[in-house]
Scaffold this motif. Structure first.
Motif, PDB file in Angstrom:
ATOM      1  N   ASP A   1       3.849  -4.367  12.145  1.00  0.00           N
ATOM      2  CA  ASP A   1       4.758  -3.273  11.804  1.00  0.00           C
ATOM      3  C   ASP A   1       4.041  -1.947  12.053  1.00  0.00           C
ATOM      4  N   ILE A   2       4.767  -0.957  12.525  1.00  0.00           N
ATOM      5  CA  ILE A   2       4.231   0.397  12.655  1.00  0.00           C
ATOM      6  C   ILE A   2       5.262   1.367  12.098  1.00  0.00           C
ATOM      7  N   SER A   3       4.846   2.142  11.120  1.00  0.00           N
ATOM      8  CA  SER A   3       5.724   3.182  10.576  1.00  0.00           C
ATOM      9  C   SER A   3       4.933   4.471  10.415  1.00  0.00           C
ATOM     10  N   ILE A   4       5.591   5.600  10.668  1.00  0.00           N
ATOM     11  CA  ILE A   4       4.941   6.899  10.505  1.00  0.00           C
ATOM     12  C   ILE A   4       5.903   7.852   9.782  1.00  0.00           C
ATOM     13  N   ALA A   5       5.323   8.841   9.130  1.00  0.00           N
ATOM     14  CA  ALA A   5       6.093   9.937   8.539  1.00  0.00           C
ATOM     15  C   ALA A   5       5.279  11.211   8.731  1.00  0.00           C
ATOM     16  N   CYS A   6       5.948  12.287   9.086  1.00  0.00           N
ATOM     17  CA  CYS A   6       5.245  13.529   9.433  1.00  0.00           C
ATOM     18  C   CYS A   6       5.830  14.730   8.702  1.00  0.00           C
ATOM     19  N   ILE A   7       4.968  15.727   8.504  1.00  0.00           N
ATOM     20  CA  ILE A   7       5.393  17.057   8.061  1.00  0.00           C
ATOM     21  C   ILE A   7       4.745  18.049   9.010  1.00  0.00           C
ATOM     22  N   VAL A   8       5.500  18.981   9.521  1.00  0.00           N
ATOM     23  CA  VAL A   8       4.937  20.054  10.334  1.00  0.00           C
ATOM     24  C   VAL A   8       5.316  21.402   9.726  1.00  0.00           C
ATOM     25  N   GLY A   9       4.408  22.365   9.838  1.00  0.00           N
ATOM     26  CA  GLY A   9       4.691  23.699   9.360  1.00  0.00           C
ATOM     27  C   GLY A   9       5.400  24.505  10.429  1.00  0.00           C
ATOM     28  N   ARG A  10       6.380  25.270  10.017  1.00  0.00           N
ATOM     29  CA  ARG A  10       7.100  26.123  10.956  1.00  0.00           C
ATOM     30  C   ARG A  10       7.243  27.513  10.368  1.00  0.00           C
ATOM     31  N   GLU A  11       7.205  28.501  11.240  1.00  0.00           N
ATOM     32  CA  GLU A  11       7.375  29.886  10.795  1.00  0.00           C
ATOM     33  C   GLU A  11       8.816  30.130  10.366  1.00  0.00           C
TER      34      GLU A  11
ATOM     35  N   THR B   1       0.853  -1.185   0.000  1.00  0.00           N
ATOM     36  CA  THR B   1       0.000   0.000   0.000  1.00  0.00           C
ATOM     37  C   THR B   1       0.897   1.246   0.000  1.00  0.00           C
ATOM     38  N   LEU B   2       0.281   2.419  -0.173  1.00  0.00           N
ATOM     39  CA  LEU B   2       1.080   3.654  -0.214  1.00  0.00           C
ATOM     40  C   LEU B   2       0.236   4.849   0.204  1.00  0.00           C
ATOM     41  N   ILE B   3       0.836   5.708   1.030  1.00  0.00           N
ATOM     42  CA  ILE B   3       0.244   7.003   1.393  1.00  0.00           C
ATOM     43  C   ILE B   3       1.306   8.073   1.166  1.00  0.00           C
ATOM     44  N   VAL B   4       0.906   9.178   0.526  1.00  0.00           N
ATOM     45  CA  VAL B   4       1.851  10.261   0.226  1.00  0.00           C
ATOM     46  C   VAL B   4       1.227  11.600   0.617  1.00  0.00           C
ATOM     47  N   ALA B   5       2.038  12.487   1.147  1.00  0.00           N
ATOM     48  CA  ALA B   5       1.614  13.859   1.430  1.00  0.00           C
ATOM     49  C   ALA B   5       2.654  14.826   0.876  1.00  0.00           C
ATOM     50  N   ALA B   6       2.188  15.921   0.292  1.00  0.00           N
ATOM     51  CA  ALA B   6       3.081  16.998  -0.144  1.00  0.00           C
ATOM     52  C   ALA B   6       2.505  18.303   0.380  1.00  0.00           C
ATOM     53  N   MET B   7       3.320  19.079   1.080  1.00  0.00           N
ATOM     54  CA  MET B   7       2.833  20.312   1.682  1.00  0.00           C
ATOM     55  C   MET B   7       3.713  21.483   1.296  1.00  0.00           C
ATOM     56  N   THR B   8       3.061  22.580   0.905  1.00  0.00           N
ATOM     57  CA  THR B   8       3.732  23.842   0.633  1.00  0.00           C
ATOM     58  C   THR B   8       3.154  24.891   1.577  1.00  0.00           C
ATOM     59  N   ALA B   9       3.620  26.101   1.456  1.00  0.00           N
ATOM     60  CA  ALA B   9       3.063  27.171   2.280  1.00  0.00           C
ATOM     61  C   ALA B   9       1.628  27.498   1.881  1.00  0.00           C
ATOM     62  N   GLU B  10       1.232  27.090   0.670  1.00  0.00           N
ATOM     63  CA  GLU B  10      -0.080  27.449   0.137  1.00  0.00           C
ATOM     64  C   GLU B  10      -1.104  26.329   0.185  1.00  0.00           C
ATOM     65  N   GLY B  11      -0.662  25.087   0.351  1.00  0.00           N
ATOM     66  CA  GLY B  11      -1.634  24.011   0.325  1.00  0.00           C
ATOM     67  C   GLY B  11      -1.043  22.664   0.664  1.00  0.00           C
ATOM     68  N   CYS B  12      -1.912  21.636   0.659  1.00  0.00           N
ATOM     69  CA  CYS B  12      -1.495  20.275   0.964  1.00  0.00           C
ATOM     70  C   CYS B  12      -2.188  19.306   0.016  1.00  0.00           C
ATOM     71  N   PHE B  13      -1.414  18.388  -0.536  1.00  0.00           N
ATOM     72  CA  PHE B  13      -1.913  17.350  -1.432  1.00  0.00           C
ATOM     73  C   PHE B  13      -1.695  15.998  -0.793  1.00  0.00           C
ATOM     74  N   GLY B  14      -2.694  15.120  -0.893  1.00  0.00           N
ATOM     75  CA  GLY B  14      -2.560  13.769  -0.379  1.00  0.00           C
ATOM     76  C   GLY B  14      -3.005  12.756  -1.412  1.00  0.00           C
ATOM     77  N   LEU B  15      -2.324  11.613  -1.439  1.00  0.00           N
ATOM     78  CA  LEU B  15      -2.620  10.536  -2.379  1.00  0.00           C
ATOM     79  C   LEU B  15      -2.482   9.220  -1.628  1.00  0.00           C
ATOM     80  N   GLN B  16      -3.415   8.290  -1.838  1.00  0.00           N
ATOM     81  CA  GLN B  16      -3.363   7.037  -1.082  1.00  0.00           C
ATOM     82  C   GLN B  16      -3.973   5.891  -1.866  1.00  0.00           C
ATOM     83  N   ILE B  17      -3.361   4.719  -1.737  1.00  0.00           N
ATOM     84  CA  ILE B  17      -3.965   3.471  -2.192  1.00  0.00           C
ATOM     85  C   ILE B  17      -3.772   2.444  -1.077  1.00  0.00           C
ATOM     86  N   GLY B  18      -4.875   1.832  -0.670  1.00  0.00           N
ATOM     87  CA  GLY B  18      -4.811   0.839   0.386  1.00  0.00           C
ATOM     88  C   GLY B  18      -5.091   1.402   1.759  1.00  0.00           C
ATOM     89  N   ASP B  19      -4.833   0.572   2.787  1.00  0.00           N
ATOM     90  CA  ASP B  19      -5.131   0.978   4.155  1.00  0.00           C
ATOM     91  C   ASP B  19      -4.004   1.830   4.735  1.00  0.00           C
TER      92      ASP B  19
END
Length: 251
Positions: free
Chosen positions: A241-251, A122-140
């Motif tokens: 298995d447990i895996s995580i990936a994060c993006i946080v916004g910072r000033e 399966t796959l989960i993807v996130a892309a974040m800019t200062a203007e928006g956020c895009f997400g794409l996913q297939i599976g659980d």
């Protein structure tokens, strides 16, 4: 459970931080016998996904404009690039590493297995800019976000996910099974996780509360205890298995 069985982790998590955008990806390799190369498949999936989004951004001069104008078209193009790139990686890996005797035995026991099925994930993807956020996913797995102090799940629900059944990159109609969203305006943070995480909680509310704590820890650079905590949570919860990936916004 993998420790007890002597099998390796089949998850993969990866992030890329650019000058004005960030991309995160999590993939979960399938655990059943015929997916015996899914650990390699999940690693390829996260790598190819990040590369595809970076290439798409470079070709189009950014992410936000094209998603604002034609979000479905943009999401489908990225999904197609990921599938194509993933299959190319599989072909190269299979040429470099032919089936060993144990894998051959499994292959023959199932009457043959398609190459992509061996590497299923399966796959989960996130892309974040200062203007928006895009997400794409297939599976659980889960895509959750912190939005003005509130946790939410921005990804559309996949009604094909029933019990242990999941859609996958190895499906013959994988491109039709991708779901996506684009949001104008960035989140405070996003967390992607394989299903081993949410399955270790008694309720969605507890899972969301944990996600908030993780994003706060990432923001505060205080994630050192997290790896051991996830081991403990798996042992007493999903045993997966447990895996995580994060993006946080910072000033």
């Amino acid at each position: 459970m993998h420790e007890a069985d002597g099998t390796g982790c089949q998850d993969s998590a990866r992030v890329y931080i650019g000058a004005d955008f960030a991309v995160a990806a999590v993939a979960d390799g399938h655990g059943s016998e015929k997916h015996f190369r899914s650990a390699a498949g999940s690693e390829m999936a996260t790598r190819v996904a990040i590369r595809s989004i970076c290439d798409f951004r470079e070709r189009n001069g950014g992410l936000d404009g094209i998603f604002t104008d034609k979000p479905e078209n943009a999401a489908r193009r990225i999904a197609a690039n990921i599938i194509c790139g993933w299959n190319s990686e599989i072909a190269a890996h299979f040429r470099a590493f032919p089936l060993n005797p144990q894998e051959t035995e499994i292959f023959e026991r199932h009457g043959g297995i398609a190459d992509e099925v061996m590497y299923g994930a399966t796959l989960i993807v996130a892309a974040m800019t200062a203007e928006g956020c895009f997400g794409l996913q297939i599976g659980d797995g889960d895509f959750i976000a912190l939005d003005n102090g509130e946790m939410c799940s921005p990804m559309p629900v996949d009604t094909n996910l029933v019990g242990n059944l999941t859609t996958s990159l190895c499906d013959s109609d994988a491109i039709a099974n991708f779901r996506y969203f684009y949001r104008r305006g960035a989140f405070d943070g996003v967390m992607l996780s394989s299903d081993g995480l949410i399955n270790s909680f008694g309720s969605v509310g507890d899972f969301m509360s944990f996600g908030r704590r993780v994003l706060n820890a990432v923001s505060d650079d205080s994630t050192a205890p997290l790896a051991e905590h996830l081991h403990m949570r798996s042992r007493s919860g999903s045993r997966d298995d447990i895996s995580i990936a994060c993006i946080v916004g910072r000033e």
